[in-house]
Design a protein around this motif. Structure first.
Motif, PDB file in Angstrom:
ATOM      1  N   UNK A  40       4.578   2.991  -4.954  1.00  0.00           N
ATOM      2  CA  UNK A  40       3.850   2.131  -4.259  1.00  0.00           C
ATOM      3  C   UNK A  40       2.468   2.929  -4.022  1.00  0.00           C
ATOM      4  N   UNK A  41       1.424   2.654  -4.018  1.00  0.00           N
ATOM      5  CA  UNK A  41       0.157   3.226  -3.307  1.00  0.00           C
ATOM      6  C   UNK A  41      -0.641   2.471  -2.391  1.00  0.00           C
ATOM      7  N   UNK A  42      -1.086   2.965  -1.263  1.00  0.00           N
ATOM      8  CA  UNK A  42      -1.962   2.157  -0.376  1.00  0.00           C
ATOM      9  C   UNK A  42      -3.359   2.894  -0.142  1.00  0.00           C
ATOM     10  N   UNK A  43      -4.451   2.051  -0.366  1.00  0.00           N
ATOM     11  CA  UNK A  43      -5.610   2.768   0.099  1.00  0.00           C
ATOM     12  C   UNK A  43      -6.332   1.890   1.030  1.00  0.00           C
ATOM     13  N   UNK A  44      -6.939   2.146   2.169  1.00  0.00           N
ATOM     14  CA  UNK A  44      -7.615   1.116   2.896  1.00  0.00           C
ATOM     15  C   UNK A  44      -9.182   1.711   3.087  1.00  0.00           C
ATOM     16  N   UNK A  45      -9.975   0.559   3.044  1.00  0.00           N
ATOM     17  CA  UNK A  45     -11.316   0.784   3.179  1.00  0.00           C
ATOM     18  C   UNK A  45     -12.001   0.186   4.295  1.00  0.00           C
ATOM     19  N   UNK A  46     -12.810   0.783   5.163  1.00  0.00           N
ATOM     20  CA  UNK A  46     -13.276   0.346   6.234  1.00  0.00           C
ATOM     21  C   UNK A  46     -14.799   0.549   6.411  1.00  0.00           C
ATOM     22  N   UNK A  47     -15.497  -0.368   6.817  1.00  0.00           N
ATOM     23  CA  UNK A  47     -16.841  -0.347   7.166  1.00  0.00           C
ATOM     24  C   UNK A  47     -17.262   0.393   8.325  1.00  0.00           C
TER      25      UNK A  47
END
Length: 340
Positions: A322-329
């Protein structure tokens, strides 16, 4: 969504939701596109026929990603011969690279491998989307399956979830890769996030709080003193790549870019226990103007090089990774360096 808002809305899509479209004409003819907006200024498009990657992203009308000159190209035009990948490299905001090859074309143990692998040119299956209302704040959710599988070869399955809040401008990507075959398979993945104009311009500030920065080659080394400087577009610019390493005592890392001219930026959060490599692709050419911020479990030097260095990863039969990537403005220029 607060209950009182229901009094104002005829349909939730006045504020947030999904719309599915199909392209007409050109090499993208027939491609399924899922457009999403969260009601807080964040809008993005998921390309269902290209690995459920994010082809476009904008915030309050300002584009954040890079769209390559070829535009939308359907998977039927994919050329897996060496660097033929570039003929259909839309780039977009996100292109997923892998799953058995990333980076330079090469021959590894007798197998010819194309540039950046084939997963980004595989259409998704079992794709569905919905508004998750289990909690007080609705979330936009897309789930899809992408299979990189063939007879006499790898049998890998990527299950992707993209989740976006309607309360804050964040996107969470969760990918689960499973080996459905009977033997171990190389596993390479790289999240090719492509930053473009107007977020990317010479006024933009790039912040990657890494412990070390290594140039990919001599050409990149000559400009290593300005690896974080965003230049104006230049004729005949030759791409430069820098490899970033992060602190070993923490599994949390991020990269961020902020442009005060549009009062907006983006942070990419990832787990270095899952994605232990980070590549910065600096391409400041005319119309080829893009900054790649790319967490991955490998470097883009080719599978043969990763194998020789003892850094090639594998997935066992029946195993899931499993891989997680989060994007935030980012809207506050004083916060972009803190990643918050």
């Amino acid at each position: 969504m607060a209950d009182y808002l229901h009094s104002y809305l005829g349909h939730d899509s006045q504020l947030f939701g999904f719309e599915e479209h199909r392209l007409c004409g050109g090499r993208g003819d027939g491609m399924r596109l899922l457009q999403a907006k969260n009601g807080k200024g964040l809008e993005f498009t998921i390309s269902l026929d290209r690995c459920a990657d994010i082809s476009r992203m904008s915030f309050k009308g300002n584009n954040l990603g890079y769209f390559a000159p070829c535009g939308y190209v359907g998977p039927q035009y994919y050329d897996d011969n060496k660097a033929g990948f570039l003929k259909s490299f839309t780039a977009g905001f996100l292109t997923t690279c892998g799953l058995t090859a990333v980076g330079s074309p090469c021959v590894d143990e007798g197998e010819e491998l194309p540039l950046h692998g084939e997963i980004s040119n595989i259409p998704s299956e079992e794709a569905y989307y919905y508004i998750d209302r289990e909690n007080q704040i609705p979330e936009l959710v897309l789930r899809a399956t992408i299979r990189q599988a063939k007879i006499f070869a790898e049998k890998l399955e990527l299950r992707r979830e993209i989740r976006c809040s309607t309360a804050v401008n964040e996107i969470k990507i969760t990918d689960i890769v499973k080996n459905n075959g009977c033997k171990p398979s190389p596993l390479m993945i790289l999240y090719h996030f492509n930053i473009g104009y107007p977020l990317l311009a010479e006024q933009a500030r790039l912040f990657i709080p890494s412990d070390s920065v290594l140039p990919r080659n001599e050409h990149a080394e000559k400009d290593i003193a300005i690896w974080n400087q965003v230049l104006p577009p230049q004729a005949d610019f030759e791409e430069q790549c820098y490899y970033h390493s992060f602190a070993k005592n923490s599994n949390k890392a991020f990269a961020a870019i902020y442009n005060p001219n549009i009062k907006a930026g983006l942070a990419i959060d990832f787990d270095t226990q899952e994605l232990d490599c980070f590549t910065q692709w600096k391409m400041m050419g005319i119309r080829d103007y893009v900054m790649g911020l790319e967490p991955g479990n490998c470097l883009p030097d080719g599978r043969d090089v990763m194998r020789k260095k003892g850094q090639l990863k594998f997935i066992r039969p029946g195993e899931e990774v499993t891989y997680h990537v989060n994007l935030r403005i980012i809207e506050n220029e004083y916060k972009y360096k803190g990643g918050k």
